[in-house]
Design a protein around this motif. Sequence first.
Motif, mmCIF file in Angstrom:
data_model
loop_
_atom_site.group_PDB
_atom_site.id
_atom_site.type_symbol
_atom_site.label_atom_id
_atom_site.label_comp_id
_atom_site.label_asym_id
_atom_site.label_seq_id
_atom_site.Cartn_x
_atom_site.Cartn_y
_atom_site.Cartn_z
ATOM 1 N N ILE A 142 0.870 -1.170 0.000
ATOM 2 C CA ILE A 142 0.000 0.000 0.000
ATOM 3 C C ILE A 142 0.913 1.228 0.000
ATOM 4 O O ILE A 142 1.711 1.417 0.934
ATOM 5 C CB ILE A 142 -0.909 0.023 1.243
ATOM 6 C CG1 ILE A 142 -1.758 -1.253 1.302
ATOM 7 C CG2 ILE A 142 -1.804 1.257 1.228
ATOM 8 C CD1 ILE A 142 -2.515 -1.399 2.599
ATOM 9 N N ARG A 143 0.818 2.018 -1.040
ATOM 10 C CA ARG A 143 1.700 3.190 -1.175
ATOM 11 C C ARG A 143 0.892 4.481 -1.052
ATOM 12 O O ARG A 143 -0.219 4.581 -1.576
ATOM 13 C CB ARG A 143 2.426 3.154 -2.520
ATOM 14 C CG ARG A 143 3.222 1.880 -2.745
ATOM 15 C CD ARG A 143 4.017 1.939 -4.036
ATOM 16 N NE ARG A 143 4.571 0.647 -4.386
ATOM 17 C CZ ARG A 143 5.681 0.136 -3.876
ATOM 18 N NH1 ARG A 143 6.366 0.833 -2.972
ATOM 19 N NH2 ARG A 143 6.121 -1.057 -4.251
ATOM 20 N N ARG A 144 1.503 5.450 -0.362
ATOM 21 C CA ARG A 144 0.835 6.734 -0.185
ATOM 22 C C ARG A 144 1.851 7.854 -0.292
ATOM 23 O O ARG A 144 3.056 7.645 -0.130
ATOM 24 C CB ARG A 144 0.134 6.800 1.180
ATOM 25 C CG ARG A 144 -1.112 5.933 1.252
ATOM 26 C CD ARG A 144 -1.801 6.042 2.577
ATOM 27 N NE ARG A 144 -2.935 5.126 2.646
ATOM 28 C CZ ARG A 144 -3.464 4.675 3.772
ATOM 29 N NH1 ARG A 144 -2.956 5.054 4.937
ATOM 30 N NH2 ARG A 144 -4.488 3.855 3.756
ATOM 31 N N GLY A 145 1.325 9.047 -0.537
ATOM 32 C CA GLY A 145 2.174 10.222 -0.601
ATOM 33 C C GLY A 145 2.788 10.420 -1.969
ATOM 34 O O GLY A 145 2.725 9.560 -2.853
ATOM 35 N N VAL A 146 3.393 11.570 -2.151
ATOM 36 C CA VAL A 146 4.007 11.921 -3.426
ATOM 37 C C VAL A 146 5.133 10.965 -3.776
ATOM 38 O O VAL A 146 5.334 10.594 -4.938
ATOM 39 C CB VAL A 146 4.542 13.377 -3.366
ATOM 40 C CG1 VAL A 146 5.256 13.727 -4.665
ATOM 41 C CG2 VAL A 146 3.403 14.355 -3.099
ATOM 42 N N LEU A 147 5.877 10.508 -2.771
ATOM 43 C CA LEU A 147 7.007 9.618 -3.004
ATOM 44 C C LEU A 147 6.595 8.150 -3.062
ATOM 45 O O LEU A 147 7.416 7.279 -3.310
ATOM 46 C CB LEU A 147 8.061 9.809 -1.896
ATOM 47 C CG LEU A 147 8.663 11.217 -1.792
ATOM 48 C CD1 LEU A 147 9.638 11.293 -0.629
ATOM 49 C CD2 LEU A 147 9.349 11.602 -3.100
ATOM 50 N N GLY A 148 5.327 7.891 -2.846
ATOM 51 C CA GLY A 148 4.842 6.513 -2.928
ATOM 52 C C GLY A 148 5.428 5.602 -1.864
ATOM 53 O O GLY A 148 5.795 4.456 -2.151
#
Length: 341
Positions: A28-34
Motif C-alpha cells: 500500500i503506497r501513499r504520498g508523493v514519493l509513494g
Amino acid sequence: MPHASVADSDAEDDLVVEVTDLRVHFPIRRGVLGRTVGQVYAVDGVSFHIRKAETLGLVGESGSGKSTLGRAVLRLISTTSGKILLGNTDITHLSDEEMRFRRKDIQIVFQDPYSALNPRLTLGASVAEPLVVQGLTDRKMLEQELGLLFNRVGLPAEARRGFPHQYSGGQRQRIGIARALALKPSLIVCDEPVSSLDVSIQAQIINLLGALQDELGISFLFIAHDLAVVEHISHRIAVMYLGKIVECGRTADIFKNPRHPYTRALIEAAPVTDPAARRRKRKVLAGEVPSPINPPSGCNFHTRCPLAMDRCRREKPVLREVAPEHTAACHLIDPAENFAP
C-alpha cells in the motif's frame, strides 16, 4: 460427482502442480514519493497440490483471495514468496520469456464470457491466437485444429466465422474453454466459469468440463463460491478464508463431516432444493470478511466464529491431518480424539 476417480492415488509422478507456502502481498503506497505504509495480505501461506485428471475446488466468500491465488499460480501476478512447481519445473521465478514456453501447460477460463473475447475478432481467430503465438502458422493445420476444438466443445465448425456478439453467454464460454484447450495444457484454472450463466447452462458447462477431463486427462483448479457446483465437479475441495486455506479434503468428506467452523457455516448457509430441507432455518454466517490489510490476531476466523475461545484470539492454528487426506486448521479439533465439536 466427478467423473474420474483419482483422489486415492498418492503417486508423486501424478502431480501436475504443487504449491508450497505461497504468499502474495500487495504494498500500500501513499504520498508523493509513494512510500509503502502497509501490505494487503491477499494470499498468506497457501499450500496444495493437484494430481493428473483431478479437480480441486477452491471455495470461499468474496475477498478470501481465491482469484488472486489462481492468478498467482498462472504467474499472471507476482508472488511474494513460496514455490509453484508445474510438473517438475519450478515456475515461481521464471522470466517472462521463459514463462512463455510454459504457458502451453497451464491455461485459464475466465469468469465473464462477454469480456473475455475480443469483439473485433472472429471466434476462430480468438481460439487460434494461442496457437499462432506458440508458432503454429500453417493455415491448413490451423483450420484442422480449430475444427477439432470447436467440435470438442460442442459448437459447429461454421461458428468459427462468427463474432462474439452473435452468440450467447454459454456459447461464448465454450469458446473460452476451446481457447484454453488449444495448447493441450495439463492444468486449466477455471475462475468462476459459470457464475454469470443461467442455471441450465451452468449444468451444460460443468458436464462439458467433466467430459473433457475424462477424454483428455486434464486437471482443473476450479474457483467458485457456489458449493453445489463445486460439489458436483470436484474430487477434493479447499476452503479459503482471508488468504489462508482453513480446510482441505475429499469432496464427500468435506460435505459429510466438515471439521472447520467456517466450512460448516458455508455448507449450512448454502441454498437447498429439497423442500423439506428448505423448511429448516438456514444459519447465516454473521459479519463480513475482515480486511486483508489488517487481519485479526490468532485465527483469522475468530471474529465471526461462534465457538471462538481465548486461544483462538492469541494463537494461529496450523493445518493438520484430521482424517486420511483431510486437513483442517482449528484449535477446537482435539488432537487426541480427532474430534470436532
